[in-house]
Design a protein around this motif. Structure first.
Motif, short mmCIF file in Angstrom:
data_model
loop_
_atom_site.label_atom_id
_atom_site.label_comp_id
_atom_site.label_asym_id
_atom_site.label_seq_id
_atom_site.Cartn_x
_atom_site.Cartn_y
_atom_site.Cartn_z
N MET A 217 24.75 33.75 83.94
CA MET A 217 26.00 33.00 83.99
C MET A 217 27.11 33.90 84.53
SD MET A 217 25.94 30.72 80.53
CE MET A 217 24.73 31.68 79.67
N ALA A 218 27.70 33.47 85.61
CA ALA A 218 28.69 34.31 86.29
C ALA A 218 30.00 34.37 85.52
CB ALA A 218 28.93 33.78 87.70
N HIS A 219 30.37 33.27 84.87
CA HIS A 219 31.67 33.22 84.21
C HIS A 219 31.51 32.99 82.71
CE1 HIS A 219 33.78 33.36 87.97
NE2 HIS A 219 33.18 32.27 88.41
N LYS A 220 32.43 33.52 81.94
CA LYS A 220 32.35 33.48 80.48
C LYS A 220 33.03 32.27 79.84
CE LYS A 220 31.89 38.26 78.89
NZ LYS A 220 32.50 39.26 77.99
N LEU A 221 33.61 31.38 80.63
CA LEU A 221 34.31 30.23 80.06
C LEU A 221 33.40 29.01 80.00
CD1 LEU A 221 37.09 28.98 79.14
CD2 LEU A 221 37.37 28.28 81.53
N GLY A 222 33.30 28.40 78.80
CA GLY A 222 32.53 27.19 78.63
C GLY A 222 33.43 25.99 78.36
N PHE A 223 33.00 24.83 78.80
CA PHE A 223 33.75 23.57 78.64
C PHE A 223 33.31 22.91 77.33
CE2 PHE A 223 35.56 19.94 81.43
CZ PHE A 223 35.99 19.23 80.33
N GLY A 224 34.16 22.98 76.30
CA GLY A 224 33.85 22.35 75.03
C GLY A 224 34.20 20.87 75.07
N CYS A 225 33.22 20.04 74.74
CA CYS A 225 33.41 18.58 74.87
C CYS A 225 33.71 17.94 73.51
CB CYS A 225 32.17 17.95 75.50
SG CYS A 225 31.83 18.58 77.15
N MET A 226 34.65 18.55 72.81
CA MET A 226 35.03 18.09 71.47
C MET A 226 36.44 17.52 71.46
SD MET A 226 35.27 20.61 68.24
CE MET A 226 35.95 20.13 66.68
N TRP B 213 46.08 34.36 76.66
CA TRP B 213 45.94 35.55 75.82
C TRP B 213 44.84 35.38 74.79
CZ3 TRP B 213 48.65 40.18 76.16
CH2 TRP B 213 49.69 40.20 77.12
N ALA B 214 44.78 34.20 74.19
CA ALA B 214 43.79 33.94 73.15
C ALA B 214 42.37 33.93 73.73
CB ALA B 214 44.09 32.61 72.46
N ILE B 215 42.19 33.28 74.85
CA ILE B 215 40.86 33.19 75.45
C ILE B 215 40.41 34.56 75.97
CG2 ILE B 215 39.55 32.19 77.37
CD1 ILE B 215 41.16 29.60 76.90
N ARG B 216 41.31 35.28 76.62
CA ARG B 216 40.94 36.61 77.12
C ARG B 216 40.66 37.58 75.98
NH1 ARG B 216 44.99 39.22 79.97
NH2 ARG B 216 43.44 40.73 80.65
N TYR B 217 41.38 37.44 74.87
CA TYR B 217 41.12 38.28 73.70
C TYR B 217 39.66 38.13 73.27
CZ TYR B 217 41.22 39.98 68.87
OH TYR B 217 40.93 40.65 67.70
N ALA B 218 39.22 36.90 73.11
CA ALA B 218 37.85 36.64 72.66
C ALA B 218 36.83 37.12 73.70
CB ALA B 218 37.66 35.16 72.37
N ALA B 219 37.12 36.85 74.97
CA ALA B 219 36.18 37.20 76.04
C ALA B 219 36.08 38.71 76.25
CB ALA B 219 36.61 36.53 77.35
N SER B 220 37.06 39.46 75.74
CA SER B 220 37.07 40.92 75.92
C SER B 220 36.14 41.65 74.95
CB SER B 220 38.49 41.47 75.75
OG SER B 220 39.36 40.96 76.74
N LEU B 221 35.67 40.96 73.93
CA LEU B 221 34.83 41.60 72.92
C LEU B 221 33.43 41.86 73.47
CD1 LEU B 221 35.87 39.32 69.93
CD2 LEU B 221 36.43 41.76 70.16
N ASP B 222 32.90 43.04 73.19
CA ASP B 222 31.53 43.38 73.61
C ASP B 222 30.55 42.37 73.03
OD1 ASP B 222 32.34 45.61 74.99
OD2 ASP B 222 31.93 47.01 73.34
N GLY B 223 29.58 41.98 73.83
CA GLY B 223 28.53 41.10 73.35
C GLY B 223 28.88 39.63 73.35
N VAL B 224 30.11 39.29 73.75
CA VAL B 224 30.47 37.87 73.86
C VAL B 224 29.97 37.35 75.21
CG1 VAL B 224 32.41 36.26 74.18
CG2 VAL B 224 32.42 37.88 72.27
N MET B 225 29.06 36.38 75.17
CA MET B 225 28.49 35.86 76.41
C MET B 225 29.23 34.64 76.93
SD MET B 225 25.01 34.03 74.95
CE MET B 225 24.90 32.68 76.13
N MET B 226 29.96 33.95 76.02
CA MET B 226 30.62 32.71 76.43
C MET B 226 31.77 32.43 75.46
SD MET B 226 30.52 30.33 78.72
CE MET B 226 29.00 30.98 79.42
N VAL B 227 32.89 31.95 76.01
CA VAL B 227 34.02 31.52 75.20
C VAL B 227 34.25 30.04 75.48
CG1 VAL B 227 36.47 31.82 74.70
CG2 VAL B 227 35.06 33.81 75.25
#
Length: 374
Positions: A1-10, A229-243
């Motif tokens: 997966m090239a990008h770490k952003l996922g589309f939440g359908c909630m 800021w919130a999304i990049r914070y989460a995506a910056s953590l080691d081992g996070v494959m998707m936000v």
């Protein structure tokens, strides 16, 4: 997966305000197309989202309009609705049909906590998911989780076959005593499991922070949204494959994909800005409990007072009051501790509180929030 952003359908756009079953399909189609065009592929749905319509929306807006190889789809086994072992196959087959697919790329046991984990153990849910994987109907198996770090450790030790874990992580919950984002993240990493992040913007509340916190962000990045800021914070953590981001408008989607298309982890200056913002946001909190826990031991009703207050504060900060994840954590808490409404007003807690909080009155506010008839 090239990008770490996922589309939440909630939290999809609605055609009719307040009616979660009335999704604006045409707008979702435009959003799906833009998401894919910008190089993002991960979509996350679940059985009960949008009054049980989300999976059908995914079929109409995504699956029927784009080649199967062009996207990655996740859904979840609703542990909270399972009564018999046979429910699992029935619901799973229904989900495949509603989504219009032959397999799920990612499939999760939904919302494991103490109660739902016992259900999953009793009905063999992990074995069921493994069987579906062996049949090629699931590519990767994991679970989403809302409970303590100790329980997460127990589950991962018992089920090393788990391929990933979905956790609530955001910069405000990172050190929250009840949600335990940091501690749960550490457990997942210790077990070597990749992490998918849910609630990075905390139900939208971290897109609308106090003006003083927003000023701190603007000084560093005048053109960046508060949510970024919130999304990049989460995506910056080691081992996070998707936000995952539950995007409700094209505006949100274009913003999120813009800064995540060229994602760079937070640098030290940005981390310092987040830390300063957290201080400001916490200062704006409704009940200024420091979680010293002096009040807990002497409570005759065994009410976990600081945990109740942490969840109440988190709920007050949320902009989404249709669905409150804090409610789930409160329900977990009251399985093992007294409910806020069970306070007898003895005020032992108030006499020992270093902050001199009106705890008895504050517990009434907690009860009004989490114990109203639902």
């Amino acid at each position: 997966m090239a990008h770490k952003l996922g589309f939440g359908c909630m939290r999809l756009p609605l055609a009719e305000a307040g009616n979660f079953a009335a999704v604006d399909i045409a707008e979702v189609e435009r959003m799906v197309d833009a998401f894919l065009e910008r190089g993002f592929t991960y979509f996350d749905t679940a059985y009960m989202y949008h009054d049980f319509r989300s999976e059908e929306v995914v079929r109409r807006a995504l699956v029927e309009r784009h080649p199967r190889h062009s996207f990655t789809l996740a859904s979840k086994l609703p542990t909270m609705f399972l009564k018999t072992e046979a429910d699992q196959q029935r619901i799973f087959d229904e989900q495949l049909a509603k989504c219009g697919v032959d397999y799920f790329d990612y499939y999760l046991l939904h919302s494991l906590n103490g109660t739902n984990y016992r259900t999953a153990q009793r009905l063999g849910s992990f074995d069921f998911a493994a069987r579906m994987k062996s049949e090629g109907r699931i590519r990767h198996v994991g679970f989403s989780f809302h409970d303590s770090a100790e329980l997460l450790d127990e589950i991962l030790a018992a089920h090393p076959e788990t391929e990933f874990v979905q956790l609530q992580i955001n910069y405000l919950d990172w050190d929250n005593a009840s949600i335990q984002s940091h501690r749960c993240y550490d457990v997942a990493r210790r077990h070597g499991k990749p992490v998918i992040v849910m609630e990075p913007v905390k139900g939208g509340s971290l897109a609308q922070v106090p003006p003083a916190a927003e000023r701190i962000f603007r000084e560093v990045h005048p053109d960046r949204s508060t949510a970024s800021w919130a999304i990049r914070y989460a995506a910056s953590l080691d081992g996070v494959m998707m936000v995952l981001s539950g995007m409700s408008s094209m505006e949100q989607l274009l913003d999120n994909t813009e800064f995540m298309r060229d994602f760079r982890p937070l640098d030290q200056r940005e981390r310092d800005a987040v830390a300063a913002a957290v201080g400001i946001i916490n200062d704006s909190i409704a009940i200024p409990c420091t979680a010293c826990r002096y009040c807990v031991e002497g409570c005759p009703q065994r009410i976990a007072i600081p945990d109740c207050f942490a969840l109440y504060n988190a709920d007050r900060q949320s902009v989404n009051h249709i669905f409150s994840i804090q409610q789930a954590y409160y329900d977990n808490l009251t399985q093992t501790h007294g409910r806020a409404s069970e306070c007898i007003g003895c005020r032992k807690c108030e006499r020992i509180c270093p902050q001199h909080l009106p705890i008895v009155d504050d517990l009434k506010r907690v009860a009004e929030t989490f114990e109203k008839t639902r």
